[in-house]
Structures are given as structure tokens and as C-alpha cells.
Scaffold this motif. Structure first.
Motif, PDB file in Angstrom:
ATOM      1  N   ALA A  82      -9.440   6.797   3.351  1.00 22.78           N
ATOM      2  CA  ALA A  82     -10.084   7.422   4.244  1.00 22.78           C
ATOM      3  C   ALA A  82     -10.804   8.680   4.267  1.00 22.78           C
ATOM      4  O   ALA A  82     -11.247   9.484   5.168  1.00 22.78           O
ATOM      5  CB  ALA A  82      -8.770   7.712   5.591  1.00 22.78           C
ATOM      6  N   GLY A  83     -10.629   9.263   2.897  1.00 24.30           N
ATOM      7  CA  GLY A  83     -11.214  10.665   2.481  1.00 24.30           C
ATOM      8  C   GLY A  83     -10.302  11.840   2.818  1.00 24.30           C
ATOM      9  O   GLY A  83     -11.207  12.754   3.130  1.00 24.30           O
ATOM     10  N   ILE A  84      -9.254  11.470   3.041  1.00 18.04           N
ATOM     11  CA  ILE A  84      -8.377  12.831   3.288  1.00 18.04           C
ATOM     12  C   ILE A  84      -7.224  12.976   2.467  1.00 18.04           C
ATOM     13  O   ILE A  84      -6.961  12.102   1.596  1.00 18.04           O
ATOM     14  CB  ILE A  84      -7.732  12.672   4.953  1.00 18.04           C
ATOM     15  N   VAL A  85      -6.743  14.154   2.389  1.00 23.13           N
ATOM     16  CA  VAL A  85      -5.839  14.513   1.573  1.00 23.13           C
ATOM     17  C   VAL A  85      -4.292  13.983   2.059  1.00 23.13           C
ATOM     18  O   VAL A  85      -4.121  13.781   3.507  1.00 23.13           O
ATOM     19  CB  VAL A  85      -5.410  15.969   1.285  1.00 23.13           C
ATOM     20  N   PRO A  86      -3.310  13.457   1.296  1.00 24.43           N
ATOM     21  CA  PRO A  86      -2.103  12.902   1.859  1.00 24.43           C
ATOM     22  C   PRO A  86      -1.361  13.567   2.809  1.00 24.43           C
ATOM     23  O   PRO A  86      -0.964  12.935   3.809  1.00 24.43           O
ATOM     24  CB  PRO A  86      -1.323  12.615   0.582  1.00 24.43           C
ATOM     25  N   ALA A  87      -1.396  14.928   3.026  1.00 15.92           N
ATOM     26  CA  ALA A  87      -0.733  15.679   3.742  1.00 15.92           C
ATOM     27  C   ALA A  87      -1.611  15.533   5.369  1.00 15.92           C
ATOM     28  O   ALA A  87      -0.486  15.386   6.325  1.00 15.92           O
ATOM     29  CB  ALA A  87      -0.906  17.036   3.424  1.00 15.92           C
ATOM     30  N   ALA A  88      -2.671  15.295   5.092  1.00 13.83           N
ATOM     31  CA  ALA A  88      -3.483  14.952   6.436  1.00 13.83           C
ATOM     32  C   ALA A  88      -3.080  13.956   7.248  1.00 13.83           C
ATOM     33  O   ALA A  88      -3.143  13.604   8.263  1.00 13.83           O
ATOM     34  CB  ALA A  88      -4.878  15.172   6.191  1.00 13.83           C
ATOM     35  N   PHE A  89      -2.439  12.970   6.500  1.00 16.55           N
ATOM     36  CA  PHE A  89      -2.197  11.467   7.183  1.00 16.55           C
ATOM     37  C   PHE A  89      -1.059  11.587   8.091  1.00 16.55           C
ATOM     38  O   PHE A  89      -1.240  11.018   9.432  1.00 16.55           O
ATOM     39  CB  PHE A  89      -1.503  10.782   5.902  1.00 16.55           C
ATOM     40  N   HIS A 139      -1.569  12.052  11.956  1.00 17.90           N
ATOM     41  CA  HIS A 139      -1.979  10.930  12.682  1.00 17.90           C
ATOM     42  C   HIS A 139      -0.688   9.694  12.703  1.00 17.90           C
ATOM     43  O   HIS A 139      -0.943   9.163  13.777  1.00 17.90           O
ATOM     44  CB  HIS A 139      -3.309  10.356  12.134  1.00 17.90           C
ATOM     45  N   PHE A 140      -0.316   9.721  11.746  1.00 21.92           N
ATOM     46  CA  PHE A 140       1.163   8.756  11.825  1.00 21.92           C
ATOM     47  C   PHE A 140       2.380   9.219  11.028  1.00 21.92           C
ATOM     48  O   PHE A 140       2.104   9.991  10.214  1.00 21.92           O
ATOM     49  CB  PHE A 140       0.706   7.401  10.998  1.00 21.92           C
ATOM     50  N   LYS A 141       3.440   8.903  11.306  1.00 20.25           N
ATOM     51  CA  LYS A 141       4.577   9.425  10.902  1.00 20.25           C
ATOM     52  C   LYS A 141       4.790   8.827   9.213  1.00 20.25           C
ATOM     53  O   LYS A 141       5.354   9.553   8.737  1.00 20.25           O
ATOM     54  CB  LYS A 141       5.813   9.115  11.708  1.00 20.25           C
ATOM     55  N   ASN A 142       4.416   7.601   9.460  1.00 20.84           N
ATOM     56  CA  ASN A 142       4.526   6.740   8.160  1.00 20.84           C
ATOM     57  C   ASN A 142       3.644   5.702   8.386  1.00 20.84           C
ATOM     58  O   ASN A 142       2.795   5.355   8.961  1.00 20.84           O
ATOM     59  CB  ASN A 142       6.125   6.490   7.863  1.00 20.84           C
ATOM     60  N   MET A 143       3.723   4.674   7.212  1.00 23.86           N
ATOM     61  CA  MET A 143       3.150   3.621   7.124  1.00 23.86           C
ATOM     62  C   MET A 143       3.394   2.558   8.084  1.00 23.86           C
ATOM     63  O   MET A 143       2.609   1.548   8.471  1.00 23.86           O
ATOM     64  CB  MET A 143       3.023   2.943   5.614  1.00 23.86           C
ATOM     65  N   LEU A 195       0.767  -1.201  -0.086  1.00 27.70           N
ATOM     66  CA  LEU A 195       0.059  -0.052  -0.199  1.00 27.70           C
ATOM     67  C   LEU A 195       0.828   1.160  -0.014  1.00 27.70           C
ATOM     68  O   LEU A 195       2.082   1.176   0.662  1.00 27.70           O
ATOM     69  CB  LEU A 195      -0.900   0.001   1.036  1.00 27.70           C
ATOM     70  N   SER A 196       0.282   2.171  -0.742  1.00 29.20           N
ATOM     71  CA  SER A 196       0.936   3.614  -0.348  1.00 29.20           C
ATOM     72  C   SER A 196       0.128   4.428   0.479  1.00 29.20           C
ATOM     73  O   SER A 196      -0.991   4.386   0.625  1.00 29.20           O
ATOM     74  CB  SER A 196       0.753   4.195  -1.823  1.00 29.20           C
ATOM     75  N   LEU A 197       0.873   5.467   1.042  1.00 27.98           N
ATOM     76  CA  LEU A 197       0.228   6.502   1.879  1.00 27.98           C
ATOM     77  C   LEU A 197      -1.033   7.282   1.138  1.00 27.98           C
ATOM     78  O   LEU A 197      -2.005   7.382   1.937  1.00 27.98           O
ATOM     79  CB  LEU A 197       1.505   7.476   2.555  1.00 27.98           C
ATOM     80  N   ARG A 198      -0.551   7.414  -0.128  1.00 26.67           N
ATOM     81  CA  ARG A 198      -1.744   8.249  -0.736  1.00 26.67           C
ATOM     82  C   ARG A 198      -2.929   7.411  -0.859  1.00 26.67           C
ATOM     83  O   ARG A 198      -4.024   7.807  -0.807  1.00 26.67           O
ATOM     84  CB  ARG A 198      -1.073   8.546  -2.084  1.00 26.67           C
ATOM     85  N   GLU A 199      -2.826   6.125  -1.135  1.00 28.16           N
ATOM     86  CA  GLU A 199      -3.911   5.131  -1.324  1.00 28.16           C
ATOM     87  C   GLU A 199      -4.804   5.140  -0.274  1.00 28.16           C
ATOM     88  O   GLU A 199      -6.043   5.302  -0.081  1.00 28.16           O
ATOM     89  CB  GLU A 199      -3.640   3.578  -1.507  1.00 28.16           C
ATOM     90  N   VAL A 200      -3.984   5.083   0.960  1.00 34.16           N
ATOM     91  CA  VAL A 200      -4.792   4.916   2.239  1.00 34.16           C
ATOM     92  C   VAL A 200      -5.140   6.042   2.744  1.00 34.16           C
ATOM     93  O   VAL A 200      -6.513   6.296   3.137  1.00 34.16           O
ATOM     94  CB  VAL A 200      -3.881   4.514   3.431  1.00 34.16           C
ATOM     95  N   ALA A 201      -4.631   7.371   2.497  1.00 29.87           N
ATOM     96  CA  ALA A 201      -5.114   8.795   2.612  1.00 29.87           C
ATOM     97  C   ALA A 201      -6.873   8.922   1.888  1.00 29.87           C
ATOM     98  O   ALA A 201      -7.781   9.359   2.575  1.00 29.87           O
ATOM     99  CB  ALA A 201      -4.387   9.685   2.305  1.00 29.87           C
ATOM    100  N   GLY A 202      -6.538   8.369   0.710  1.00 27.80           N
ATOM    101  CA  GLY A 202      -7.718   8.280  -0.359  1.00 27.80           C
ATOM    102  C   GLY A 202      -8.982   7.695   0.390  1.00 27.80           C
ATOM    103  O   GLY A 202     -10.177   7.939   0.306  1.00 27.80           O
TER     104      GLY A 202
END
Length: 205
Positions: A43-50, A53-57, A34-41
Motif C-alpha cells: 500500500a506504500g506505507i510504513v508498517p506503523a501506519a497500518f 486503519h486496522f488493529k490487525n490483519m 500475509l504479513s502486516l508488513r507485506e500489506v503495508a509495503g
């Protein structure tokens, strides 16, 4: 009031990220797929907002392990409050498999990552299993019969058996009720044999 709403929203987004990652992994993918961008999408948020909550995957994966371990420790403690050893054991195994059935993606994640590529997550899973075993050991304490170290060792073996059987359980069809019952009974039998073997081994010393 605004602070409370903001905090509640943060908790929801945090939970959405964890659930989104599990949905994306499903039955086949690992966290590394998985990519950070996929997970953020998801969850309905932009990647920067990830990053709020978390430093990384990796940190997200560690949080998933914490969530699983904490819930299982609570299951063990709850069963202890509902009966003596034999009934508590059956309750614990029953509750455990109910939790597995209701959290298939989470346990698929745990099963994959126990032997997966991320060392920190593997270590976290081992640490979590040891904590679950320590909680379980409270049900087995017989200071005059079994030394504490032996109880802890037996508890860790029992937890290992349960996690292995959880993987087998997930390979069954959700409609295979008879096979599920057999697997649960087999797990209870194996766990009891470990407990009995620990007592008999001590008596022979």
C-alpha cells in the motif's frame, strides 16, 4: 480544507490497504499467508501506519467481507428497482456475476475464508450472506402465500447457491464466454426452482 484533504488521504490509504491485500493474495494465497508488513509495503506505507486503519490483519479481513456484502446488497436492491420478479432475477444474477468477474481476488478471498482458519471471518461471511438473503427476500414477499420464515430460508439457500456458483465461475477461463453463459443460466434455473419449490411446498401444507 486541510481536514478534508487529510480525510481523503486516509480513505485512499484505507482503500490501498484492502486492494494491496487482495493483490498479494491473488488466486492462491489466504489472508493467513500475509504479513502486516507485506500489506503495508504493497500500500506504500510504513508498517506503523497500518494501525491507523486496522488493529490487525483480522480486522482488515472483516472489512473486506463488509465491502463485498455491502456491494452485493446494493446489486440486489438496484435490480429490484429495475423490474418485476422474473426480470429482476435475471438482472440480479447478471449483475452479480459481473461483479464477481470484476472482483476476482475478492471472491477468491471469500471462497477461501468461508472454510478457512479464522473463525471471526467465517462468522462475518455467514452474517453477510444472511444480510444479503434478507435483502433478496424483499423481492419474494408474498405474505398470503409464503410465510416470512420460509421466504428467508429460501433466500438464504439462493444466496448459498450463488456463492457456490461464483467459485465455479472463477475456475473458468475469462475467455470461456459460452461456458460462462451456461453457468449463469444454470444459476438462474436453480434459483427459480428454489422459489417454485417454496411455493409448491407451502401449497401442499
Amino acid at each position: 480544507m486541510k481536514l478534508n484533504k487529510r480525510y481523503a488521504q486516509k480513505l485512499r490509504t484505507h482503500s490501498n490497504l484492502l486492494e494491496g491485500a487482495l493483490r498479494l493474495m491473488g488466486e492462491e494465497k489466504g489472508l493467513g499467508d500475509l504479513s502486516l508488513r507485506e500489506v503495508a509495503g504493497e500500500a506504500g506505507i510504513v508498517p506503523a501506519a497500518f494501525y491507523r486503519h486496522f488493529k490487525n490483519m483480522e480486522e482488515l479481513g472483516l472489512s473486506l467481507v463488509d465491502d463485498c456484502g455491502g456491494k452485493i446488497q446494493a446489486i440486489v436492491g438496484d435490480a429490484r428497482n429495475k423490474g418485476a420478479y422474473k426480470s429482476a432475477l435475471r438482472l440480479t444474477i447478471g449483475f452479480f456475476f459481473d461483479y464477481v468477474a470484476n472482483n476476482r481476488s475478492l471472491f477468491r478471498f471469500i471462497a477461501r475464508e468461508r472454510t478457512g482458519g479464522n473463525q471471526k471471518i467465517r462468522e462475518k461471511i455467514r452474517e453477510s450472506m444472511k444480510s444479503i438473503a434478507t435483502e433478496l427476500a424483499k423481492d419474494m414477499r408474498m405474505p398470503k402465500i409464503i410465510p416470512v420464515d420460509d421466504i428467508q430460508f429460501a433466500s438464504e439457500l439462493i444466496v448459498s447457491i450463488c456463492f457456490q456458483m461464483a467459485s465455479d465461475f472463477l475456475d473458468l477461463s475469462p475467455e470461456a464466454h459460452s461456458e460462462m453463459r451456461k453457468l449463469k443460466l444454470q444459476t438462474i434455473k436453480q434459483v427459480r426452482l428454489v422459489f417454485i419449490g417454496t411455493i409448491r411446498g407451502r401449497k401442499r401444507k
